[in-house]
Design a protein around this motif. Sequence first.
Motif, mmCIF file in Angstrom:
data_model
loop_
_atom_site.group_PDB
_atom_site.id
_atom_site.type_symbol
_atom_site.label_atom_id
_atom_site.label_comp_id
_atom_site.label_asym_id
_atom_site.label_seq_id
_atom_site.Cartn_x
_atom_site.Cartn_y
_atom_site.Cartn_z
ATOM 1 N N ILE A 1 -61.113 6.660 -71.316
ATOM 2 C CA ILE A 1 -59.843 5.971 -71.051
ATOM 3 C C ILE A 1 -60.072 4.460 -71.051
ATOM 4 O O ILE A 1 -59.261 3.687 -71.579
ATOM 5 C CB ILE A 1 -59.240 6.435 -69.709
ATOM 6 N N GLY A 2 -61.179 4.042 -70.471
ATOM 7 C CA GLY A 2 -61.516 2.630 -70.499
ATOM 8 C C GLY A 2 -61.699 2.118 -71.918
ATOM 9 O O GLY A 2 -61.235 1.034 -72.263
ATOM 10 N N LEU B 1 -61.950 -12.076 -73.974
ATOM 11 C CA LEU B 1 -62.895 -11.730 -72.914
ATOM 12 C C LEU B 1 -62.315 -10.705 -71.941
ATOM 13 O O LEU B 1 -62.974 -9.699 -71.631
ATOM 14 C CB LEU B 1 -63.332 -13.003 -72.186
ATOM 15 N N PRO B 2 -61.080 -10.887 -71.436
ATOM 16 C CA PRO B 2 -60.540 -9.880 -70.511
ATOM 17 C C PRO B 2 -60.454 -8.486 -71.115
ATOM 18 O O PRO B 2 -60.777 -7.501 -70.449
ATOM 19 C CB PRO B 2 -59.139 -10.430 -70.173
ATOM 20 N N ARG B 3 -60.026 -8.401 -72.383
ATOM 21 C CA ARG B 3 -59.862 -7.069 -72.977
ATOM 22 C C ARG B 3 -61.187 -6.436 -73.353
ATOM 23 O O ARG B 3 -61.323 -5.209 -73.335
ATOM 24 C CB ARG B 3 -58.916 -7.151 -74.173
ATOM 25 N N LEU B 4 -62.172 -7.244 -73.709
ATOM 26 C CA LEU B 4 -63.508 -6.692 -73.915
ATOM 27 C C LEU B 4 -64.027 -6.069 -72.622
ATOM 28 O O LEU B 4 -64.529 -4.943 -72.606
ATOM 29 C CB LEU B 4 -64.459 -7.789 -74.396
ATOM 30 N N LEU B 5 -63.905 -6.811 -71.518
ATOM 31 C CA LEU B 5 -64.370 -6.294 -70.237
ATOM 32 C C LEU B 5 -63.516 -5.124 -69.756
ATOM 33 O O LEU B 5 -64.026 -4.190 -69.126
ATOM 34 C CB LEU B 5 -64.349 -7.417 -69.193
ATOM 35 N N SER B 6 -62.222 -5.159 -70.063
ATOM 36 C CA SER B 6 -61.337 -4.072 -69.645
ATOM 37 C C SER B 6 -61.759 -2.750 -70.276
ATOM 38 O O SER B 6 -61.674 -1.695 -69.648
ATOM 39 C CB SER B 6 -59.892 -4.404 -70.021
ATOM 40 N N GLY B 7 -62.231 -2.814 -71.527
ATOM 41 C CA GLY B 7 -62.673 -1.589 -72.193
ATOM 42 C C GLY B 7 -63.856 -0.943 -71.510
ATOM 43 O O GLY B 7 -64.059 0.272 -71.613
#
Length: 511
Positions: A58-59, A453-459
């Motif tokens: 899901i991540g 950066l936020p979406r990379l880490l969110s994954g």
Amino acid sequence: MASLAESSVAPPDKVVPTGLRRQALYLLLGFSAGLPFYMFSTVLTLRLQAHEIGIVVIGFFAWVQLLPTFKFLWAPLLDRYLVPGFGRFWGKRRGWIMLAQLGIFTSMASMAFVSPGDSLPITALFAVLLAFWTTTLEVAADAWRIELAPTQAEQGPVAAANLWGYRTAMVAAGSGALLVADQPDWGWTGAYLAIAAAAFVPFPMLVAMRPDPEGHGNRAGSLAAGLVASVVILLAVTAVTAAIGWVLLGAASGMGISGQTNVTPYVLALCMVPFLIMAAALPKIRNLPPSAPARRSIAIGPYVEFFWRYGFMALALMAFVSIYRMGDVLALNLSKPMIRGLGYSLSEIGRADSYVALVASMTGVALGGWMAARWRQSWALTVGAIFAAIGNFGFVWLAHQPPVEATLYLATALDQFGNGMAGTIFVVYLSLLVDPRHPGAQYAFLSGFAFLLPRLLSGSGGAMVESFNAAGYNGFDIFFVISGVASLAAILFLPLISRARPRPRDDEAEA
């Protein structure tokens, strides 16, 4: 795509609504872009959870939201070319918006009939397509907004109207989809079809609008030509996306990445790459003359120009914009699975995401728009970051309360108010960094990079939560504390970036 080049120097749309008409237009455009967003983000995570997909996978689906980050790759096309049929009659900006709405409708309708439990890769394909066409709509609408409202005083009301529409649609999609999905006769298929139909409503309204003053042909003929061209473009984009996805999945499998892989270290290393590239290129960019091919290029010229104007201050600006919305993005993907895990039903979550989220979000947007238009930018950005952090800390508080619906309402209100305020202030700030000669491309670049950066880490958020759990901690608690602190960290950049002033353009320097 060669057929798009009906005019290599397509002029900006000449239809210039003013005052309340301009705000009403951007209320509509914001609504168009907001409806599909939750369907490939928050709603999709709950659908995956319902099909017993693991939290790590899901991540990974949060990386679908990375696509808007790379919109600078195709944004110059929207500044340069007309969509056949649509563009010649309704103008460049509206033509692209109409094509994007067709892409949104077909992608979402396709997702309605694909079960993640049976075909996860096909679900991912249509989610990526939905994100692509939603982003394309936003690029065209943002470029038109910057052309129509070039000053800070004008941007505040228009940006607020746009986000009112956007967040109203997000609430309608998020709450409406969950309430429909919770009905046995409708389920997830009915939820996606209902939102797809709602997302298509603005299309006939745009068709009925007056033509561009420089438009050619008649309405019916232009509509027919545009629909035919759209089918060709939609099929081509689908084929290219499927091919790229097949290559990426094969590469990930070859590297041994699976649903049990902790990808966080790799993601953190990857996050540093853009900053290293920019730092290495800046000295050369600063010395480029006006005639340099890199500054005149259709593909990279707008982006080179941004770094040429701001110099090394561009690194500080990029670092700031990549952190400012960090907390919101990290919370988006995992907040609903956490809430569902606390024992709340889809209907309870849907009700919280309806009236409560709408009122809180609209209040935050209105206040943020007022602040962005009247306050010093640094003060407005500071207050926005603080309220965004409070919204993230609210999820930590919620996790330790009994599952009472009123408690969920309060946490949702805090989150949506902070997101609405910070989002509006941020949109105005980014818009004022843009060179008016390249509004679509530069805004796409800045707003896209802001979420890289936020979406990379969110994954890797699911992997983070699992790692914290394995270490004996409450994974969700630590995750949302980190996301809130990240929002506050952006404040540290404000004393530096408030002094950023662009270098005069070549024509300004000559004058």
